[in-house]
Write a protein that holds these residues in place. Structure first.
Motif, short mmCIF file in Angstrom:
data_model
loop_
_atom_site.label_atom_id
_atom_site.label_comp_id
_atom_site.label_asym_id
_atom_site.label_seq_id
_atom_site.Cartn_x
_atom_site.Cartn_y
_atom_site.Cartn_z
N ALA A 98 -41.27 -39.18 16.51
CA ALA A 98 -40.15 -38.32 16.92
C ALA A 98 -39.99 -38.33 18.44
O ALA A 98 -38.86 -38.34 18.95
CB ALA A 98 -40.38 -36.89 16.42
N TYR A 99 -41.10 -38.32 19.18
CA TYR A 99 -41.04 -38.40 20.64
C TYR A 99 -40.36 -39.71 21.07
O TYR A 99 -39.59 -39.74 22.04
CB TYR A 99 -42.44 -38.32 21.25
N SER A 123 -38.16 -34.01 11.15
CA SER A 123 -38.75 -32.68 10.91
C SER A 123 -38.93 -32.42 9.42
O SER A 123 -39.94 -31.87 8.99
CB SER A 123 -37.86 -31.61 11.54
N ILE A 125 -37.26 -31.02 17.06
CA ILE A 125 -38.58 -31.40 17.57
C ILE A 125 -39.53 -30.20 17.50
O ILE A 125 -40.71 -30.33 17.13
CB ILE A 125 -38.48 -31.91 19.02
N LEU A 127 -33.49 -36.74 14.15
CA LEU A 127 -34.58 -35.82 14.50
C LEU A 127 -34.77 -34.75 13.42
O LEU A 127 -35.89 -34.33 13.16
CB LEU A 127 -34.30 -35.17 15.86
N LEU A 146 -36.70 -39.30 20.81
CA LEU A 146 -36.20 -38.41 21.86
C LEU A 146 -36.13 -39.14 23.20
O LEU A 146 -35.14 -39.01 23.94
CB LEU A 146 -37.09 -37.18 21.96
#
Length: 569
Positions: free
Chosen positions: A447-448, A438, A470, A434, A451
């Motif tokens: 990225a979601y 970024s 995030i 993550l 997660l």
């Protein structure tokens, strides 16, 4: 039934003709089991086995059990499987003792999956059968499965014995499941096993590993007959939980301290106390070993005193103390912290000279050291040549790549890790992935996905450091209001680090409205100047000098003083 598990194997031995392969040779030694009406005249020998077992008549269940145990002791896979086949064909499929020995064989030598299949096919397993499969899962590290089976045993018609409880307590200790451990303790008292020194020692160990030193002390003090392990375990429980004075009291009360006793004291004092005192104990030891010296080196590294650790390491080498995997991995961790590349390469040479280069522990430490010294290509090459890798090794490389700005490679290796057999990402892996998302300003949707996968596919609950990465990425995409909502949705409203991340993201994109909310929240949670400074800088960047000055006036009114800046150069 059991024939379904090894049907393919059984087909090779339709006529009771077994071919046992000697471990030292590829030649086959035929051993035939000739069918007769009632008796067998059979001679059987395991070629290459230290304790040769023979019989002249039809082997009974007891003999088979002994031979299977011999296969366990010498880790002879082929021999054990052939004995399983013979047991099936000779009518021992329902013999609980033979089956229990086979469960133990598969659990310790072959695979837990096969052991569990065999266990499930047993019509009436006894408590020893349950213990074999439970302890197999404990030793393999599958602790939750071991505890699940232990609970099943408690719900069956069988009564668990002392061995059952010790296996369950070992799992609770490693998982820090204090409440479950206490529940098991109450069951031990109910069954009248609390006076068993073996069970009591496991209870002391469980309480110590669950940070309940009072529980460990209570069990120790109630124990009537104490052995060396009892004393060592309570000393370890006190030392590891920072009760150094109490550990010292037990140390001097102990009738005959051994090397383990001294090492536990040295380790506890070097980690949480004065290392000079730990060195005094080391010098007073009758027979110090490498673990005694390793504890001092580890203590220096933990306390960020890497140069002193190196000095102590050179003393260890000068005295010709045997250096093991832990020695090198500890000192390499210290070298990584101070980016002492020259020392790192010298130690790499020492590792090669001692033939320890194939060690996973040392390999992981070397990958970490080269990464933190900025030698990412060397770290990557070393990683590629490692014959065996665990999740620590993968995390060392992924973290190194992330910290050196190689964000795309982080994602590449993460995808490879997902396909690696027997391994899966952990929370540290996702922190670095993550963070890489970024850094390279990856699309938010990707990225979601990471997660969501972390929670749904791997059962890892998001932590503040996951959310912080995030939030920084959401700041790059101008979605700070959504980031603020996410903080509350995930239950991190009282966590300063996520608000600090949000405030930093506001500073990057100049969102004054969200910055005021984050700064106010941070002021309530932390008594420092971070929120004020960032809020003031955002106002200055937007040309609001009046508001920027007002923030500094507010700082003076509330007695907050900004710390002086400094450079790492």
């Amino acid at each position: 039934m059991q024939r379904t598990l090894f049907r393919a194997l059984e087909n090779h031995f339709q006529n009771y003709n077994l071919f046992l392969l000697s471990p030292s040779s590829t030649s086959k030694t035929p051993i035939s089991f000739t069918r007769r009406n009632h008796t067998h005249d059979t001679g059987v020998e395991f070629s290459g086995v230290r304790e040769t077992i023979r019989w002249e008549t039809n082997p009974d269940g007891f003999t088979l059990v002994q031979m299977i145990r011999n296969c366990i002791n010498h880790r002879y896979v082929s021999h054990g499987k052939q004995l399983h086949c013979y047991a099936l064909q000779s009518g021992f499929a329902s013999n609980v003792y033979v089956n229990t020995a086979l469960v133990s064989f598969y659990a310790k030598v072959v695979s837990l999956d096969d052991a569990h299949k065999l266990f499930d096919e047993m019509s009436q397993p006894n408590v020893v059968s349950w213990n074999s499969i439970i302890s197999g899962y404990v030793h393999s590290g599958n602790l939750y499965k071991a505890l699940s089976l232990f609970l099943e045993l408690n719900q069956s018609d069988l009564l668990p014995d002392a061995y059952s409880f010790t296996s369950a307590l070992a799992a609770c200790g490693q998982l820090s499941l204090l409440l479950l451990g206490m529940s098991i303790h109450s069951r031990i008292i109910l069954y009248g096993l609390e006076s068993s020194v073996v069970v009591a020692n496991c209870l002391i160990d469980m309480y110590g590993k669950c940070s309940s030193d009072d529980g460990a002390i209570h069990v120790f003090n109630e124990l009537k007959y104490k052995d060396v392990i009892s004393w060592n375990t309570v000393i370890a429980a006190c030392a590891r939980n920072r009760r150094l004075e109490l550990a010292s009291d037990y140390f001097y009360q102990m009738p005959y301290p051994d090397t383990v006793t001294y090492n536990e004291m040295i380790n506890g004092i070097s980690q949480f106390g004065d290392i000079d005192e730990a060195i005094k104990i080391l010098k007073s030891m009758p027979n110090p070993n490498s673990s005694s010296w390793n504890a001092i080196i580890s203590g220096y590294v933990v306390k960020n005193r890497a140069w002193e650790a190196l000095n102590f390491f050179t003393q260890m080498k000068a005295r010709s103390v045997v250096m093991d995997e832990f020695t090198y991995s500890s000192i390499l961790s210290g070298i990584a912290c101070i980016s002492a590349l020259r020392w790192g390469t010298l130690l790499h040479c020492c590792v090669i000279k001692q033939g320890l280069v194939t060690s996973m522990m040392i390999g992981s430490a070397l990958v970490d050291m080269y990464s933190k010294c900025g030698q990412v290509k060397d770290a990557e090459m070393l990683f590629q040549f490692m014959p065996r890798k665990n999740i620590v090794t993968w995390n060392a490389l992924i973290s190194g790549l992330a910290n050196n700005g190689e964000s795309h490679k982080v994602v590449q290796y993460f995808e490879e890790l997902k396909d690696a057999k027997g391994l899966k990402p952990d929370d540290i892996t996702f922190v670095n992935v993550l963070a890489a998302c970024s850094q390279c300003q990856m699309p938010l949707e990707r990225a979601y996905e990471y997660l969501i996968s972390m929670n749904d596919d791997y059962g890892i609950k998001p932590k503040p450091n996951h959310l912080a990465s995030i939030i920084r990425l959401m700041g790059h995409h101008g979605q700070l209001c959504k980031a603020e909502s996410m903080i509350y949705e995930l239950g991190f409203g009282s966590c300063p680090s996520v608000w600090r991340a949000l405030l930093g993201a506001c500073g990057a994109c100049g969102d004054l409205d969200v910055a005021k909310v984050a700064a106010a929240k941070l002021r309530r949670l932390e008594d420092n100047e971070v929120g004020y400074v960032i809020l003031s800088n955002i106002n200055k960047d937007r040309g609001n000098w009046v508001d920027a000055t007002a923030v500094w006036d507010l700082m003076r009114d509330e007695g907050v003083v900004k710390e002086a800046g400094f450079s790492r150069i």
